[in-house]
Design a protein around this motif. Sequence first.
Motif, PDB file in Angstrom:
ATOM      1  N   PHE A 131      21.462   0.520-110.659  1.00 25.56           N
ATOM      2  CA  PHE A 131      21.392   0.864-109.368  1.00 25.56           C
ATOM      3  C   PHE A 131      22.218   0.302-108.332  1.00 25.56           C
ATOM      4  O   PHE A 131      22.472   0.707-107.159  1.00 25.56           O
ATOM      5  CB  PHE A 131      19.959   0.648-108.958  1.00 25.56           C
ATOM      6  N   LEU A 132      22.833  -0.917-108.706  1.00 22.64           N
ATOM      7  CA  LEU A 132      23.679  -1.621-107.926  1.00 22.64           C
ATOM      8  C   LEU A 132      25.182  -0.728-107.702  1.00 22.64           C
ATOM      9  O   LEU A 132      25.842  -0.786-106.607  1.00 22.64           O
ATOM     10  CB  LEU A 132      24.337  -2.748-108.417  1.00 22.64           C
ATOM     11  N   ASN A 133      25.275   0.454-108.609  1.00 17.16           N
ATOM     12  CA  ASN A 133      26.518   1.107-108.387  1.00 17.16           C
ATOM     13  C   ASN A 133      25.901   2.664-108.206  1.00 17.16           C
ATOM     14  O   ASN A 133      25.355   3.419-109.108  1.00 17.16           O
ATOM     15  CB  ASN A 133      27.129   1.362-109.987  1.00 17.16           C
ATOM     16  N   SER A 134      26.166   2.968-106.939  1.00 10.87           N
ATOM     17  CA  SER A 134      25.388   4.285-106.455  1.00 10.87           C
ATOM     18  C   SER A 134      26.217   5.277-106.046  1.00 10.87           C
ATOM     19  O   SER A 134      27.220   4.850-105.262  1.00 10.87           O
ATOM     20  CB  SER A 134      24.545   4.010-105.385  1.00 10.87           C
ATOM     21  N   ASN A 135      26.312   6.284-106.767  1.00 12.30           N
ATOM     22  CA  ASN A 135      27.264   7.509-106.144  1.00 12.30           C
ATOM     23  C   ASN A 135      26.532   8.387-105.164  1.00 12.30           C
ATOM     24  O   ASN A 135      25.232   8.843-105.216  1.00 12.30           O
ATOM     25  CB  ASN A 135      27.520   8.572-107.458  1.00 12.30           C
ATOM     26  N   ALA A 136      26.903   8.303-103.929  1.00  8.64           N
ATOM     27  CA  ALA A 136      26.499   9.083-102.806  1.00  8.64           C
ATOM     28  C   ALA A 136      26.488  10.675-103.057  1.00  8.64           C
ATOM     29  O   ALA A 136      27.519  10.994-103.855  1.00  8.64           O
ATOM     30  CB  ALA A 136      27.231   8.987-101.522  1.00  8.64           C
TER      31      ALA A 136
ATOM     32  N   THR B  55      38.845   7.941-105.510  1.00  6.46           N
ATOM     33  CA  THR B  55      39.175   8.118-107.020  1.00  6.46           C
ATOM     34  C   THR B  55      38.593   6.998-107.736  1.00  6.46           C
ATOM     35  O   THR B  55      38.453   6.859-109.028  1.00  6.46           O
ATOM     36  CB  THR B  55      40.502   8.437-107.307  1.00  6.46           C
ATOM     37  N   ILE B  56      38.091   6.008-106.976  1.00 12.07           N
ATOM     38  CA  ILE B  56      37.542   4.801-107.845  1.00 12.07           C
ATOM     39  C   ILE B  56      36.060   4.926-107.588  1.00 12.07           C
ATOM     40  O   ILE B  56      35.471   5.196-106.468  1.00 12.07           O
ATOM     41  CB  ILE B  56      37.903   3.450-107.007  1.00 12.07           C
ATOM     42  N   ASP B  57      35.145   4.838-108.821  1.00 15.65           N
ATOM     43  CA  ASP B  57      33.972   5.277-108.931  1.00 15.65           C
ATOM     44  C   ASP B  57      33.112   4.143-108.863  1.00 15.65           C
ATOM     45  O   ASP B  57      33.366   2.952-109.170  1.00 15.65           O
ATOM     46  CB  ASP B  57      33.637   6.037-110.153  1.00 15.65           C
ATOM     47  N   PRO B  58      31.807   4.064-108.105  1.00 10.67           N
ATOM     48  CA  PRO B  58      30.989   3.012-108.431  1.00 10.67           C
ATOM     49  C   PRO B  58      30.692   2.526-109.634  1.00 10.67           C
ATOM     50  O   PRO B  58      30.666   3.333-110.517  1.00 10.67           O
ATOM     51  CB  PRO B  58      29.756   3.654-107.769  1.00 10.67           C
TER      52      PRO B  58
ATOM     53  N   VAL C 125      31.951   0.026-100.604  1.00 13.90           N
ATOM     54  CA  VAL C 125      31.163  -1.158-100.724  1.00 13.90           C
ATOM     55  C   VAL C 125      31.448  -1.893-101.709  1.00 13.90           C
ATOM     56  O   VAL C 125      31.401  -1.418-102.923  1.00 13.90           O
ATOM     57  CB  VAL C 125      29.738  -1.015-100.481  1.00 13.90           C
ATOM     58  N   PHE C 126      31.936  -3.194-101.814  1.00  9.55           N
ATOM     59  CA  PHE C 126      32.194  -3.888-102.861  1.00  9.55           C
ATOM     60  C   PHE C 126      30.970  -5.070-103.126  1.00  9.55           C
ATOM     61  O   PHE C 126      30.549  -5.710-102.098  1.00  9.55           O
ATOM     62  CB  PHE C 126      33.418  -4.689-102.641  1.00  9.55           C
ATOM     63  N   ARG C 127      30.477  -5.323-104.268  1.00 10.51           N
ATOM     64  CA  ARG C 127      29.468  -6.151-104.487  1.00 10.51           C
ATOM     65  C   ARG C 127      30.338  -7.708-104.645  1.00 10.51           C
ATOM     66  O   ARG C 127      31.287  -7.526-104.703  1.00 10.51           O
ATOM     67  CB  ARG C 127      29.039  -5.803-106.106  1.00 10.51           C
TER      68      ARG C 127
ATOM     69  N   TRP D 164      33.217  -5.819-107.798  1.00  7.32           N
ATOM     70  CA  TRP D 164      32.930  -4.434-108.556  1.00  7.32           C
ATOM     71  C   TRP D 164      32.547  -3.549-107.351  1.00  7.32           C
ATOM     72  O   TRP D 164      31.943  -3.781-106.580  1.00  7.32           O
ATOM     73  CB  TRP D 164      32.075  -4.283-109.540  1.00  7.32           C
ATOM     74  N   VAL D 165      32.822  -2.071-107.336  1.00  7.99           N
ATOM     75  CA  VAL D 165      32.512  -1.013-106.434  1.00  7.99           C
ATOM     76  C   VAL D 165      31.053  -0.741-106.483  1.00  7.99           C
ATOM     77  O   VAL D 165      30.718  -0.244-107.535  1.00  7.99           O
ATOM     78  CB  VAL D 165      33.498  -0.008-106.415  1.00  7.99           C
ATOM     79  N   GLY D 166      30.287  -0.976-105.513  1.00  7.86           N
ATOM     80  CA  GLY D 166      28.927  -0.385-105.484  1.00  7.86           C
ATOM     81  C   GLY D 166      28.758   0.729-105.055  1.00  7.86           C
ATOM     82  O   GLY D 166      27.898   1.658-105.706  1.00  7.86           O
ATOM     83  N   THR D 167      29.252   1.231-103.997  1.00 10.41           N
ATOM     84  CA  THR D 167      29.255   2.680-103.382  1.00 10.41           C
ATOM     85  C   THR D 167      30.497   3.162-102.623  1.00 10.41           C
ATOM     86  O   THR D 167      31.046   2.114-102.125  1.00 10.41           O
ATOM     87  CB  THR D 167      27.841   2.908-102.970  1.00 10.41           C
ATOM     88  N   VAL D 168      30.392   4.315-102.451  1.00  6.70           N
ATOM     89  CA  VAL D 168      31.668   5.067-101.559  1.00  6.70           C
ATOM     90  C   VAL D 168      30.843   6.160-101.086  1.00  6.70           C
ATOM     91  O   VAL D 168      30.382   6.993-101.547  1.00  6.70           O
ATOM     92  CB  VAL D 168      32.741   5.559-102.636  1.00  6.70           C
ATOM     93  N   VAL D 169      31.152   6.091 -99.572  1.00  2.99           N
ATOM     94  CA  VAL D 169      30.540   6.751 -98.737  1.00  2.99           C
ATOM     95  C   VAL D 169      31.481   7.496 -97.749  1.00  2.99           C
ATOM     96  O   VAL D 169      32.623   6.672 -97.398  1.00  2.99           O
ATOM     97  CB  VAL D 169      29.153   6.437 -97.892  1.00  2.99           C
ATOM     98  N   PRO D 170      31.328   8.643 -97.114  1.00  2.00           N
ATOM     99  CA  PRO D 170      32.212   9.105 -95.865  1.00  2.00           C
ATOM    100  C   PRO D 170      32.103   8.248 -94.706  1.00  2.00           C
ATOM    101  O   PRO D 170      31.097   7.448 -94.635  1.00  2.00           O
ATOM    102  CB  PRO D 170      31.858  10.464 -95.674  1.00  2.00           C
ATOM    103  N   LEU D 171      32.993   8.459 -93.975  1.00  2.00           N
ATOM    104  CA  LEU D 171      32.911   7.502 -92.617  1.00  2.00           C
ATOM    105  C   LEU D 171      31.694   7.674 -91.760  1.00  2.00           C
ATOM    106  O   LEU D 171      30.991   7.023 -91.007  1.00  2.00           O
ATOM    107  CB  LEU D 171      34.160   7.829 -91.724  1.00  2.00           C
TER     108      LEU D 171
END
Length: 513
Positions: free
Chosen positions: A353-358, A365-368, A484-486, A490-497
């Motif tokens: 759950f620390l890696n969440s796709n919005a 192109t970098i995924d959680p 968001v970087f943990r 590692w990448v935790g999540t990616v969201v729009p502005l």
Amino acid sequence: MPCYGRGCTMWPRTIELLDQLDLADPLIQAGVVTRTGLHFHDGHRVKGGLMYGSRMDKLGDTFFKFALHLRQRLIEEIFSTATSEEYGFRPKMLHQIEGYTIGAEYDTHPVTVRVRDLKTQTVAEIKCRYLVGADGGKSTVRKLADISFEGENTKSRWIRMDALVKTDMPNPRCLNSIDSTSHGQILWCPIDNGMTRIGYVFSAALIEKYGGVEGVTQDVAIAEARKALAPFELEFLNVEWFTIYGIGQRIAGTFCVDNRVFLAGDACHTHSSGSAQGLNTGIHDALRVQGFARKNLLDSYNDERRGVVQTRSQVIDNDKVISTLISGHYPPRFQGRSEPPRFLFSLDVSSSFLNSNALGPSRATIDPGERGPDVYLTSLGAGDPVRLQKILSNRAKFSIVVFAGSPEHTRPILLELRIALAAQDSFVNVFPKQIFQWFTVPAASGNGGQDILGCQPFGKVYLDGNMKAHEKYGVDVQRGAIIVFRPDGWVGTVVPLQGSALLRAYFEMILEV
């Protein structure tokens, strides 16, 4: 004499993690770097062997395109110095845990540990919040917690030795390997203080020759090493350590108990030394508890770390294949192959759950759940190049990086984001501020953050005037994104502005309100 041996090789991702803790530089200063390796057969260089250590200059999005070799005792001394300087304490050696109990959950320090001083034989009770067993493959903590240690041992035996040597082997300060018909595949690894770690297979025939494992003395190890390296000459000037050991892969039934007792490193997963993964995965088994997280964050340590170690094509399965090939045999999935084992070497060590796709279309192109690639940014003012991973230093914080895109296009959205974050119900006003660190990366050049963005920046500003960072992360410069970087990079999540609400939802899964 100090006991050396144990792990000695750190791969690029491990060095990256240590760099974020400001530990990479002192380790590099003390150790030996290799960027490539050679493989020899009948005295001639050929393809194959330990190729995962070859031509590391070809690695992609990391600035640590090398392996670092330093014996574990020296690594621990550097770690000990760092903890002493930063936190004011030093590890207590020659102490043994004899038992522990877990009290009431409402107690701020519910774990009571009984510890014996092996010098004075006195026993003390220590109250603590958590007990971490990082005490090796024969872990006392694991046994006291009654955690199973599942896996298998093979009949193979290997020799490992650290020695000061002379040889006519070409490029002896590379991470090399040598084919031997009698001693499997030879490991040749330069280590600190001008020494070399040499490893080879000690076959059943050799064990019988010397009357069992008990007959394998240092003189025997030296004599067989000389035979193994033939036709190269090998002269031993000094031997600081040698061992003969069995090969096995084991994994603990769980990495944590009662969310109070945790295992790390060899205490929860053991490997052969064939792919040099034990020390590396042990360093990756990291957890810092500050009291802001939900219980499920502690649960995720077991789910994520155990999965990484166990999953097919990762450490345990790779190690079984690699250790079998080094021993000169074919693993089950390669039965029937005719090429020499050296041609079959491969290493593929690349959710929670620390890696969440919005929801919605991908904003990068970098995924959680992926490692955040490194890239150069530019500092304000001096215009110096600055590595992204260097600014994302690991201080047990989540790093929120606003990839602002081209302000010419994104300025109105950035203003909306600034207003949204100021709202009373924004996540920045709900959760403790000290668990976040903010950065703004505009795809632009300029003289000041506010001038470039048209609003107050989000934390420190670093410039991406050539758009290389946006390109590497696949962020549309006309739309931007928030990544968001943990704390581990590692990448935790990616969201729009416009995704401040999505950020609140993400952190609500992890943090206590």
